[in-house]
Scaffold this active site. Structure first.
Site, PDB file in Angstrom:
ATOM      1  N   ILE A   1      -2.434  -7.838  14.058  1.00 60.21           N
ATOM      2  CA  ILE A   1      -1.327  -7.708  15.017  1.00 60.21           C
ATOM      3  C   ILE A   1      -1.778  -6.982  16.272  1.00 60.21           C
ATOM      4  O   ILE A   1      -1.561  -7.449  17.401  1.00 60.21           O
ATOM      5  CB  ILE A   1      -0.129  -6.983  14.358  1.00 60.21           C
TER       6      ILE A   1
ATOM      7  N   LYS B   1       8.847 -16.676 -11.156  1.00 60.64           N
ATOM      8  CA  LYS B   1       8.029 -15.602 -11.708  1.00 60.64           C
ATOM      9  C   LYS B   1       6.829 -16.189 -12.475  1.00 60.64           C
ATOM     10  O   LYS B   1       7.005 -17.092 -13.304  1.00 60.64           O
ATOM     11  CB  LYS B   1       8.898 -14.754 -12.641  1.00 60.64           C
TER      12      LYS B   1
ATOM     13  N   LYS C   1     -11.471  -3.896  18.515  1.00 62.42           N
ATOM     14  CA  LYS C   1     -10.118  -4.407  18.765  1.00 62.42           C
ATOM     15  C   LYS C   1      -9.710  -4.278  20.241  1.00 62.42           C
ATOM     16  O   LYS C   1      -8.633  -4.704  20.632  1.00 62.42           O
ATOM     17  CB  LYS C   1      -9.103  -3.673  17.885  1.00 62.42           C
TER      18      LYS C   1
ATOM     19  N   ASP D   1      -3.914  -6.740   5.126  1.00 64.65           N
ATOM     20  CA  ASP D   1      -4.829  -7.656   5.809  1.00 64.65           C
ATOM     21  C   ASP D   1      -4.791  -9.061   5.211  1.00 64.65           C
ATOM     22  O   ASP D   1      -5.138 -10.021   5.871  1.00 64.65           O
ATOM     23  CB  ASP D   1      -6.262  -7.113   5.733  1.00 64.65           C
TER      24      ASP D   1
ATOM     25  N   PHE E   1      -4.025   3.144  14.928  1.00 63.07           N
ATOM     26  CA  PHE E   1      -4.269   4.187  13.936  1.00 63.07           C
ATOM     27  C   PHE E   1      -5.259   3.617  12.940  1.00 63.07           C
ATOM     28  O   PHE E   1      -5.239   2.414  12.665  1.00 63.07           O
ATOM     29  CB  PHE E   1      -2.971   4.557  13.206  1.00 63.07           C
TER      30      PHE E   1
ATOM     31  N   ASN F   1       0.855  -1.202   0.000  1.00 60.03           N
ATOM     32  CA  ASN F   1       0.000   0.000   0.000  1.00 60.03           C
ATOM     33  C   ASN F   1       0.887   1.247   0.000  1.00 60.03           C
ATOM     34  O   ASN F   1       2.109   1.150  -0.010  1.00 60.03           O
ATOM     35  CB  ASN F   1      -0.951  -0.036   1.204  1.00 60.03           C
TER      36      ASN F   1
END
Ligand code: CTP
Length: 413
Positions: free
Chosen positions: A318, A297, A352, A287, A334, A218
């Site tokens: 985590i 490859k 969480k 995720d 966060f 990301n």
């Protein structure tokens, strides 16, 4: 937080002024510092004289203004090494691109840059320049080096500029500089709000291999987590930073563990937990990961499967596993959200089991991922604090200060 400025009473503040238009605001800053009970010595660069007079600064500070390494009279009164030792804190406001470059390279070609090298006091700088200059990679690189050396970067603010441009580069207003110096003075004696505490921070993206040349990841730069780690260090904590790929360098006192995948990150986090008091998960953890990373490859034309489908399996959560372990006193997450930001984050904090969550809206591309600015809200059990758009470094500083205050009892138990 106006009452915090009482921390400045009795402090020795060395104010360095370099040559930018915002220097015209410095007499107000000096006046406020003196009103807050601080002693102020002002040092100007040669160019600063173009924007503000030494006479005004001498009048408001009550002390002669210094600008020359070779002024025998001034040196006889207080030598530059004595002046460097006198300071409890150094603030350079405004800090021009040229001043920032000199500080970043350890150049001692004028009195102000020499004092910064010769002083054990914490140095804060308030950059001020044209927005194009501020965003130039050379300036950003120098700011990143200074930050890694432990220098605090305050601002800049964003908005209309004296040159007619709009954008980041306005010097932080004197009132806010005063608050920032008061925060610094909480931590200036080496016994900050997180002294005796170990803080583990995760940051950056994770990278999940598809084959030896491709991966899922990301846009996270890791800058916000780096800034959080640095602020925690400055608040007196021992800091363990678990960083995904591509994250820039951290201060030498931060114990850094580099990882690539979410599973690596999970392992390193759990290795660190026995000594961790506060866990702050800033990383943008993938995720899911490819179910079967290929050893070779993957070729483009495969008759048996013309439509490529990638099977994914879930990675461990985590931060949720940190909460479940029960080994850590305070767990802060966060969240980057694109819609229904606050509600999603409130739900995520509860789901969480986090003590607090810091949320930002990543649908606004001018802030957040890969930007030096961010706008966040801190959501905790008993309320929410909105930090507005600010540089990531400043957000980190205020966040650590707030976390230190909110969870004081838990942390010191
Ligand atoms: N996090 C984590 N491990 C994961 C995913 C997320 O530790 N596998 C942490 C992040 O570091 C962050 C918090 O969880 O502190 C929230 O991350 P986010 O990606 O928003 O949470 P998700 O549970 O993945 O929620 P979403 O469904 O919105 O992706």
């Amino acid at each position: 937080m106006p009452e915090m400025t009482s921390n400045l009473s009795g402090q020795h503040i060395l104010l360095g002024i370099s040559g930018g238009i915002a220097a015209y605001k410095t007499p107000i800053l000096v006046r406020r510092l003196v009103e807050a009970g601080a002693s102020v010595q002002v040092v100007m660069t040669a160019n600063a004289h173009q924007f503000v007079t030494a006479t005004s600064l001498q009048a408001v500070s009550g002390n002669p203004v210094r600008d020359d390494l070779w002024d025998a009279g001034a040196e006889a009164a207080m030598g530059h090494i004595e002046l460097a030792r006198w300071a409890d804190q150094i603030l350079i406001a405004p800090a021009t691109a040229s001043m920032i470059a000199r500080l970043a390279t350890g150049d001692a070609s004028d009195l102000l840059s020499t004092l910064c090298l010769a002083s054990p006091a914490p140095v804060s700088i308030a950059p001020a320049m044209n927005q194009q200059m501020y965003q130039h990679p050379a300036v950003q690189r120098n700011l990143a080096s200074l930050q890694a050396d432990g220098c605090r970067i305050i601002g800049p603010d964003s908005g209309d500029q004296a040159c007619g441009d709009r954008g980041p580069g306005r010097m932080t207003e004197p009132e806010d500089l005063l608050t920032a110096l008061a925060e610094q003075s909480l931590t200036g004696d080496g016994r900050g709000p997180l002294t005796d505490c170990t803080v583990t921070v995760t940051t950056g993206p994770t990278r999940e291999a598809i084959d030896p040349v491709r991966y899922i990841s990301n846009h996270s730069s890791g800058l916000q987590g780096l800034a959080v780690a640095e602020s925690a260090r400055r608040a007196g904590a021992k800091v363990i930073l678990i960083a995904g790929p591509g994250v820039a360098g951290a201060h030498a006192e931060i114990e850094r563990r580099d990882v690539t995948t979410a599973q690596d990150m999970y392992e390193q986090v759990h290795n660190a937990l026995p000594s961790t008091d506060v866990f702050i998960g800033v990383a943008a953890v993938a995720d899911y990961r490819p179910a079967n990373a290929q050893g070779q490859k993957i070729k483009r034309h495969r008759q048996e499967e013309p439509d490529m489908r990638l099977a994914l399996v879930e990675n461990p959560d985590i931060i949720a596993s940190v909460v479940q372990s029960g080994q850590v006193k305070v767990v802060v997450g966060f969240a980057a959200e694109t819609n229904d930001t606050l509600n999603n984050a409130r739900e995520k904090r509860a789901r969480k089991g986090l003590d607090a969550i810091v949320v930002n809206d990543v649908s606004d591309h001018s802030i957040g991922f890969n930007s030096s600015n961010n706008a966040v809200t801190l959501i905790h059990e008993n309320g929410e604090i909105d930090f507005g758009i600010q540089p990531k470094t400043e957000i980190a500083e205020q966040l650590i200060y707030q976390l230190g205050a909110l969870f004081k009892n838990k942390i010191t138990l």
